[in-house]
Write a protein that holds these residues in place. Structure first.
Motif, short mmCIF file in Angstrom:
data_model
loop_
_atom_site.label_atom_id
_atom_site.label_comp_id
_atom_site.label_asym_id
_atom_site.label_seq_id
_atom_site.Cartn_x
_atom_site.Cartn_y
_atom_site.Cartn_z
N VAL A 1 46.86 29.87 32.94
CA VAL A 1 46.04 30.72 32.42
C VAL A 1 44.97 31.19 33.44
N GLY A 2 44.57 32.34 33.10
CA GLY A 2 43.29 32.87 34.05
C GLY A 2 42.75 34.15 33.58
N PHE A 3 41.57 34.34 34.12
CA PHE A 3 40.80 35.66 33.71
C PHE A 3 40.13 35.86 35.08
N VAL A 4 39.77 37.27 35.13
CA VAL A 4 39.10 37.86 36.28
C VAL A 4 37.84 38.25 35.80
N SER A 5 36.97 37.95 36.63
CA SER A 5 35.39 38.22 36.39
C SER A 5 35.06 39.70 36.50
N SER A 6 34.01 40.26 36.25
CA SER A 6 33.49 41.57 36.25
C SER A 6 33.46 41.94 37.74
N ASN A 7 33.52 43.62 37.86
CA ASN A 7 33.41 44.24 39.20
C ASN A 7 32.21 43.45 39.79
N GLN A 8 31.15 43.53 38.85
CA GLN A 8 29.77 42.86 39.47
C GLN A 8 29.94 41.51 40.07
N ASP A 9 30.75 40.89 39.64
CA ASP A 9 30.98 39.43 40.17
C ASP A 9 31.93 39.31 41.14
N GLY A 10 32.49 40.57 41.81
CA GLY A 10 33.66 40.45 42.73
C GLY A 10 34.97 40.34 42.43
N ASN A 11 35.14 40.26 40.98
CA ASN A 11 36.65 40.47 40.34
C ASN A 11 37.12 38.94 40.85
N ARG A 12 36.54 37.86 40.83
CA ARG A 12 37.09 36.81 41.06
C ARG A 12 38.11 36.22 39.87
N LEU A 13 39.09 35.54 40.29
CA LEU A 13 40.16 34.99 39.60
C LEU A 13 39.63 33.45 39.38
N PHE A 14 39.75 33.08 38.07
CA PHE A 14 39.73 32.01 37.62
C PHE A 14 40.87 31.44 36.86
N THR A 15 41.67 30.52 37.51
CA THR A 15 42.81 30.06 36.96
C THR A 15 43.11 28.37 36.65
N LYS A 16 43.73 28.10 35.98
CA LYS A 16 44.10 26.59 35.68
C LYS A 16 45.50 26.43 35.05
N VAL A 17 46.11 25.15 35.29
CA VAL A 17 47.27 25.12 34.59
C VAL A 17 46.95 23.94 33.42
N LEU A 18 47.36 24.37 32.40
CA LEU A 18 46.79 23.58 31.01
C LEU A 18 48.21 23.00 30.51
N ASN A 19 47.85 21.57 30.23
CA ASN A 19 49.00 20.77 29.47
C ASN A 19 48.54 20.66 27.97
N LYS A 20 49.38 19.98 27.06
CA LYS A 20 48.96 19.61 25.64
C LYS A 20 47.76 18.93 25.70
N GLY A 21 47.01 19.65 24.82
CA GLY A 21 45.53 18.99 24.61
C GLY A 21 44.28 19.87 25.55
N ASP A 22 44.84 20.45 26.59
CA ASP A 22 43.65 20.94 27.47
C ASP A 22 43.21 22.46 26.54
N VAL A 23 41.96 22.69 27.27
CA VAL A 23 41.10 23.60 26.60
C VAL A 23 40.79 24.43 27.65
N PHE A 24 40.67 25.99 27.57
CA PHE A 24 40.34 27.07 28.54
C PHE A 24 39.47 28.11 27.56
N VAL A 25 38.41 28.57 28.23
CA VAL A 25 37.63 29.53 27.44
C VAL A 25 37.87 30.84 28.41
N PHE A 26 37.98 32.05 27.67
CA PHE A 26 38.02 33.21 28.10
C PHE A 26 37.01 34.35 27.78
N PRO A 27 35.85 34.46 28.49
CA PRO A 27 34.49 35.27 28.14
C PRO A 27 34.95 36.48 27.56
N ILE A 28 34.07 36.92 26.60
CA ILE A 28 34.20 38.34 26.04
C ILE A 28 34.48 39.42 27.09
N GLY A 29 35.70 40.25 26.97
CA GLY A 29 35.72 41.45 27.67
C GLY A 29 36.45 41.14 28.88
#
Length: 191
Positions: free
Chosen positions: A96-124
């Motif tokens: 899973v992953g998300f890309v931050s905003s243009n103002q934050d340099g379009n940074r990619l945040f990724t992680k491999v999740l297994n059963k029971g793992d949790v990840f947050v995707f900020p609004i927008g």
């Protein structure tokens, strides 16, 4: 004297029911134990539980989805304009992953999740999920809106009606206009 007509209140795009007329069914749904059909072009299925399915969610600021992924299926890059998302894997694994905003340099945040793992995707934020495994995966996600909305990036950009001028997209994506036209044909809405 004529009786007063009941007043309907329109909130968040939905009519609010008179609380005196509410019943348990306004706050209930079933069926999230049933896997969604992942036999499609992206290999996933999102079952949404929002204000359209549970009227009692109106104004509460929450909703829920079940996402089923075929092996190598994905929930393609998309965004929720009206809500953040918290996802938990209940079966299989996900990249899973998300890309931050243009103002934050379009940074990619990724992680491999297994059963029971949790990840947050900020609004927008544009985000995605991909099942890299050979077995199906299942996740549930809570959203901070009774109707978070969804904008699937490729479908929206290349599948709009009418189509966006290929020259505009060619320049924006640094592509040959012919490539854009091919993409528009692939994402053209089916009637």
């Amino acid at each position: 004297m004529t009786p007063k007509k009941p007043v309907s209140v329109f909130v968040n795009g939905k009519f609010c029911k008179n609380p005196k007329l509410a019943n348990a069914n306004d706050f209930f749904t079933s069926g999230l134990n049933i896997p969604g059909n992942t036999y499609n072009k992206v290999g996933s299925n999102v079952t949404t539980v929002n204000v359209d399915r549970i009227p009692g969610l109106n104004t509460l600021g929450i909703s829920l989805v079940r996402i089923d992924y075929a092996p190598f299926g994905q929930n393609p890059p998309h965004t929720h304009p009206r809500g953040s998302e918290i996802l938990v894997v209940v079966e299989g694994m996900l990249y899973v992953g998300f890309v931050s905003s243009n103002q934050d340099g379009n940074r990619l945040f990724t992680k491999v999740l297994n059963k029971g793992d949790v990840f947050v995707f900020p609004i927008g934020m544009i985000h995605f999920q991909f099942n890299p495994g050979h077995t199906p995966s299942v996740a549930f996600a809570g959203l901070s809106s009774q109707n978070a909305g969804v904008i699937t990036i490729a479908d929206t950009v290349f599948g709009s009606t009418p189509p966006i001028n290929p020259e505009v997209l060619a320049r924006a994506f640094q592509l040959d206009p012919k490539v854009v036209e091919e993409l528009q044909q692939k994402f053209k809405p089916k009637n």
